[in-house]
Design a protein around this motif. Structure first.
Motif, PDB file in Angstrom:
ATOM      1  N   TRP A  75      80.099  19.566  88.497  1.00 40.54           N
ATOM      2  CA  TRP A  75      80.297  21.251  87.788  1.00 40.54           C
ATOM      3  C   TRP A  75      81.144  20.918  86.772  1.00 40.54           C
ATOM      4  O   TRP A  75      82.355  20.537  87.369  1.00 40.54           O
ATOM      5  CB  TRP A  75      80.380  21.998  88.602  1.00 40.54           C
ATOM      6  N   ARG A  80      81.196  25.187  81.500  1.00 41.38           N
ATOM      7  CA  ARG A  80      80.292  26.044  82.505  1.00 41.38           C
ATOM      8  C   ARG A  80      78.856  25.517  82.579  1.00 41.38           C
ATOM      9  O   ARG A  80      78.005  26.258  82.683  1.00 41.38           O
ATOM     10  CB  ARG A  80      80.599  27.450  81.958  1.00 41.38           C
ATOM     11  N   SER A  81      78.762  24.311  83.115  1.00 40.23           N
ATOM     12  CA  SER A  81      77.449  23.863  83.208  1.00 40.23           C
ATOM     13  C   SER A  81      77.620  22.556  84.166  1.00 40.23           C
ATOM     14  O   SER A  81      78.672  21.924  84.363  1.00 40.23           O
ATOM     15  CB  SER A  81      76.665  23.396  81.768  1.00 40.23           C
ATOM     16  N   TRP A  82      76.360  22.118  84.475  1.00 43.43           N
ATOM     17  CA  TRP A  82      76.384  20.678  85.352  1.00 43.43           C
ATOM     18  C   TRP A  82      76.623  19.551  84.323  1.00 43.43           C
ATOM     19  O   TRP A  82      75.640  19.285  83.299  1.00 43.43           O
ATOM     20  CB  TRP A  82      75.162  20.450  86.085  1.00 43.43           C
TER      21      TRP A  82
END
Length: 174
Positions: A75, A80-82
């Protein structure tokens, strides 16, 4: 069999000479099915894509799969994402392997890297601090640009980068 437009040698390590006398794809897949133990666990980067491309069936041709890309996803709070990483980035950062530019893929070496990465993951999976350190290290080292990013088109072959696609083929989510 279809005519080969490009062997993508810098990416695949394949050449016309290496494939001379090779089994046709259908025969190679049949041989794989014949020799793959039904209890086999397939390990690799995005291994489900290879399984799908080969037409193998989980629970029939093999027992299960372990996707290293999924095991090592992180993460990324900044985006704000993988964040997902390629095998070479994982091997370089986590195992200290030399995976410098210009080293073409080799199935045997990639298999070795996959098994070392799986072993490494198994050694840290139950240790939250070690897992967090590995994830932080992966985020701290910028990944090298992919072959497709460096070569949006290579020897007449579109590499499928959405931003630089030159062939107009549709993109599908998997």
């Amino acid at each position: 069999e279809e005519e080969v437009v490009s062997y993508l040698t810098p990416l695949t390590g394949l050449t016309r000479e290496k494939l001379e006398g090779a089994l046709p794809l259908a025969a190679a897949v049949a041989e794989l099915r014949r020799t793959l133990p039904p209890g086999a666990v397939l390990v690799g980067m995005n291994v489900s894509k290879d399984v799908r491309w080969l037409g193998l069936r989980e629970g029939e041709d093999f027992q299960s799969m372990i996707d290293l890309a999924g095991l090592f996803r992180v993460w990324n709070q900044k985006y704000r994402s993988w964040s997902m990483f390629g095998q070479d980035h994982l091997a370089k950062v986590l195992l200290g392997m030399n995976v410098g530019p210009g080293i073409a893929h080799n199935a045997e070496i990639d298999c070795h890297k996959s098994m070392q990465l799986l072993s490494y993951y198994m050694s840290i999976q139950d240790h939250p601090q070690a897992l967090q350190q590995a994830q932080e290290a992966l985020l701290a080292v910028p990944p090298a640009p992919s072959f497709a990013r460096l070569n949006p088109t290579f020897e007449g072959c579109c590499m499928g980068n959405r931003r630089t696609c030159s062939c107009g083929a549709p993109f599908f989510f998997s």
